[in-house]
Motif scaffolding. Structure first.
Motif: not given
Length: 110
Positions: A25-45
């Protein structure tokens, strides 16, 4: 299953019990930022642990859960904290109430 009968003592433990985040999850956050993602859908939050973390890291989050109590609690929590970049929807993950135009979808423990 009636997800509304699930009621955890969230008010008693939220912020006090740090169960952490998985390394992926922590690594995914880094990748999301690097790829420029701004909006995330958290399903089953659920009670919003991941949604809150994402919002604190400058993502706009749409948080979806079928458990009405969880959504109500999370709504109260984000209002109390003045969090404005988390949108809450009570919905079934199998029947999202909108067209999916998100580039990134997060589903942890669903």
């Amino acid at each position: 299953m009636d997800w509304n009968i699930i009621d955890l003592p969230v008010k008693d433990i939220y912020g006090k019990l740090d169960i952490g985040f998985t390394p992926i999850f922590k690594e995914s956050m880094k990748i999301f930022k690097e790829m420029g993602y701004k909006r995330i859908l958290d399903v089953g939050c659920g009670y919003g642990k991941h949604s809150i973390y994402l919002s604190e890291n400058n993502f706009t989050v749409t948080s979806i859960d079928i458990n009405e109590k969880a959504i109500e609690w999370l709504k109260e929590y984000i209002n109390t904290k003045g969090i404005s970049n988390v949108n809450l929807i009570k919905a079934n993950a199998n029947a999202l109430p909108f067209e999916n135009d998100y580039l990134m979808l997060l589903s942890v423990h669903l």
